[in-house]
Design an enzyme around this catalytic site. Sequence first.
Site, mmCIF file in Angstrom:
data_model
loop_
_atom_site.group_PDB
_atom_site.id
_atom_site.type_symbol
_atom_site.label_atom_id
_atom_site.label_comp_id
_atom_site.label_asym_id
_atom_site.label_seq_id
_atom_site.Cartn_x
_atom_site.Cartn_y
_atom_site.Cartn_z
ATOM 1 N N SER A 1 10.619 6.310 79.714
ATOM 2 C CA SER A 1 11.555 5.918 78.658
ATOM 3 C C SER A 1 12.728 6.893 78.606
ATOM 4 O O SER A 1 12.551 8.102 78.822
ATOM 5 C CB SER A 1 10.839 5.933 77.301
ATOM 6 O OG SER A 1 11.783 5.805 76.255
ATOM 7 N N TYR B 1 5.927 10.804 72.077
ATOM 8 C CA TYR B 1 6.252 9.708 73.007
ATOM 9 C C TYR B 1 7.069 10.248 74.190
ATOM 10 O O TYR B 1 6.795 9.936 75.355
ATOM 11 C CB TYR B 1 7.026 8.660 72.222
ATOM 12 C CG TYR B 1 7.417 7.413 72.966
ATOM 13 C CD1 TYR B 1 6.488 6.417 73.233
ATOM 14 C CD2 TYR B 1 8.737 7.206 73.357
ATOM 15 C CE1 TYR B 1 6.857 5.245 73.887
ATOM 16 C CE2 TYR B 1 9.122 6.052 74.000
ATOM 17 C CZ TYR B 1 8.181 5.070 74.263
ATOM 18 O OH TYR B 1 8.562 3.908 74.914
ATOM 19 N N LYS C 1 5.917 10.201 78.020
ATOM 20 C CA LYS C 1 6.697 9.396 78.969
ATOM 21 C C LYS C 1 7.242 10.255 80.106
ATOM 22 O O LYS C 1 7.401 9.769 81.231
ATOM 23 C CB LYS C 1 7.840 8.687 78.245
ATOM 24 C CG LYS C 1 7.387 7.548 77.358
ATOM 25 C CD LYS C 1 6.605 6.522 78.135
ATOM 26 C CE LYS C 1 6.606 5.133 77.532
ATOM 27 N NZ LYS C 1 5.686 4.234 78.262
HETATM 28 N N1 NAD Z 1 10.897 -2.247 74.536
HETATM 29 C C1 NAD Z 1 11.646 -1.205 74.879
HETATM 30 O O1 NAD Z 1 12.876 -1.180 74.651
HETATM 31 C C2 NAD Z 1 11.031 -0.056 75.590
HETATM 32 C C3 NAD Z 1 11.832 1.067 75.877
HETATM 33 C C4 NAD Z 1 11.292 2.113 76.590
HETATM 34 C C5 NAD Z 1 9.972 2.046 76.999
HETATM 35 N N2 NAD Z 1 9.206 0.966 76.669
HETATM 36 C C6 NAD Z 1 7.830 0.949 77.130
HETATM 37 O O2 NAD Z 1 7.543 -0.303 77.711
HETATM 38 C C7 NAD Z 1 6.151 -0.590 77.573
HETATM 39 C C8 NAD Z 1 5.979 -1.974 76.971
HETATM 40 O O3 NAD Z 1 6.461 -1.948 75.638
HETATM 41 P P1 NAD Z 1 6.931 -3.254 74.845
HETATM 42 O O4 NAD Z 1 8.266 -2.952 74.306
HETATM 43 O O5 NAD Z 1 6.714 -4.470 75.652
HETATM 44 O O6 NAD Z 1 5.937 -3.180 73.613
HETATM 45 P P2 NAD Z 1 4.805 -4.191 73.099
HETATM 46 O O7 NAD Z 1 4.273 -3.575 71.858
HETATM 47 O O8 NAD Z 1 5.324 -5.583 73.040
HETATM 48 O O9 NAD Z 1 3.722 -4.139 74.260
HETATM 49 C C9 NAD Z 1 2.832 -3.096 74.423
HETATM 50 C C10 NAD Z 1 1.463 -3.691 74.636
HETATM 51 O O10 NAD Z 1 0.538 -2.645 74.950
HETATM 52 C C11 NAD Z 1 -0.690 -2.997 74.354
HETATM 53 N N3 NAD Z 1 -1.558 -1.830 74.182
HETATM 54 C C12 NAD Z 1 -1.444 -0.834 73.278
HETATM 55 N N4 NAD Z 1 -2.477 0.024 73.397
HETATM 56 C C13 NAD Z 1 -3.243 -0.417 74.417
HETATM 57 C C14 NAD Z 1 -4.429 0.035 75.014
HETATM 58 N N5 NAD Z 1 -5.051 1.144 74.580
HETATM 59 N N6 NAD Z 1 -4.966 -0.682 76.053
HETATM 60 C C15 NAD Z 1 -4.355 -1.802 76.499
HETATM 61 N N7 NAD Z 1 -3.212 -2.299 75.947
HETATM 62 C C16 NAD Z 1 -2.672 -1.615 74.917
HETATM 63 C C17 NAD Z 1 -0.296 -3.605 73.004
HETATM 64 O O11 NAD Z 1 -1.353 -4.378 72.451
HETATM 65 C C18 NAD Z 1 0.939 -4.412 73.382
HETATM 66 O O12 NAD Z 1 0.630 -5.755 73.678
HETATM 67 C C19 NAD Z 1 5.576 0.541 76.722
HETATM 68 O O13 NAD Z 1 5.001 1.502 77.570
HETATM 69 C C20 NAD Z 1 6.793 1.108 76.029
HETATM 70 O O14 NAD Z 1 6.607 2.445 75.657
HETATM 71 C C21 NAD Z 1 9.699 -0.075 75.978
#
Ligand code: NAD
Length: 300
Positions: A149, A162, A166
């Site tokens: 991230s 976080y 990351k």
């Molecule tokens: N959305 C963004 O802008 C953004 C930015 C930077 C990084 N990220 C990263 O991208 C990834 C996806 O995030 P997202 O935005 O789709 O969020 P999201 O919340 O939609 O998806 C994350 C998923 O991970 C699952 N999860 C959480 N704990 C878990 C566990 N112990 N075992 C299995 N599954 C588990 C949740 O149930 C959820 O469905 C994450 O790692 C997040 O940190 C997202």
Amino acid sequence: MSIDFSDQVAVVTGAGTGLGRSHALELAARGAAVVVNDLHNPANDGPSSAQGVVDEIVSLGGAALANHDSVSTPEGGAAIVEAAVGEFGRIDVVINNAGIVRDGSFAKLPLESIHSVLDVHLRAAFYVTQPAFVKMKEQNYGRIVFTTSGAGLFGNFGQANYAAAKTGLIGLANVLAIEGARYGICANSIAPAARTQMNEGLLGDLTDALDPELVSSMVVFLASRECEATGEIYSAMGGRYARVFTGLTTGWFAGFDNRPTADDVLANIDHINAEAGYRVPTDVTTEVDELNAYLREAQG
Ligand SMILES: NC(=O)c1ccc[n+]([C@@H]2O[C@H](COP(=O)([O-])OP(=O)(O)OC[C@H]3O[C@@H](n4cnc5c(N)ncnc54)[C@H](O)[C@@H]3O)[C@@H](O)[C@H]2O)c1
């Protein structure tokens, strides 16, 4: 479509919603058999979010299996990989995507928020990727993608836990790129931004532009046979793709015969910081290459 995953098996963690769902759908559309992992509370009525994604893939003619193990335990990580190998016979791709946020300013960050975030992002990447890496070595092939991230790479207020988790993934990816090279294993990271439940209401004017599918294009490329990149980090958001790297400035060399003091460092800090002519080391030995060159020169 030239990038194709026929006869390949992919695991996507946290794929019941958001970015993971989008990655899983795109991998399946291109022929991969996909293990769709996400948590499920059996007390909740109805099918799990992971099963919903599996149903979607199957209705489109693809192959997929739902898995509900938590990434944040060693047993969970092993079971996720075993689900792929047990059902589909191999594992070619791991997308470490599952995640949570527990934000708070550093001075007030509770221990539970530190542990849970490190568990789900950083420790989990070890738990899922290590058993997969063992199989990939046997197969002489693998593609691993970590989800880092910008909050870690560049910093963000209120996300010490976080950001640390990351950025820890970058160190892991760097070493897997080196250790996996002779086995045809590539390990790369993406720094995404997309509208998902994780950042609902936080994206302002960019909300419409930040389609998760635009991140999946980069993830699917990094997961493909065609990808030769390894140890790289790519920013992917709203249709803009860019490389992020750790650079080493040319710096200031005091000479082997000198013993520079803190005052000398102060006097040369602008040279030390100057970005012109920076290099991008590929491993720790290339970091000291220049010093070795100075040494050879000094020895004549
Ligand atoms: N959305 C963004 O802008 C953004 C930015 C930077 C990084 N990220 C990263 O991208 C990834 C996806 O995030 P997202 O935005 O789709 O969020 P999201 O919340 O939609 O998806 C994350 C998923 O991970 C699952 N999860 C959480 N704990 C878990 C566990 N112990 N075992 C299995 N599954 C588990 C949740 O149930 C959820 O469905 C994450 O790692 C997040 O940190 C997202």
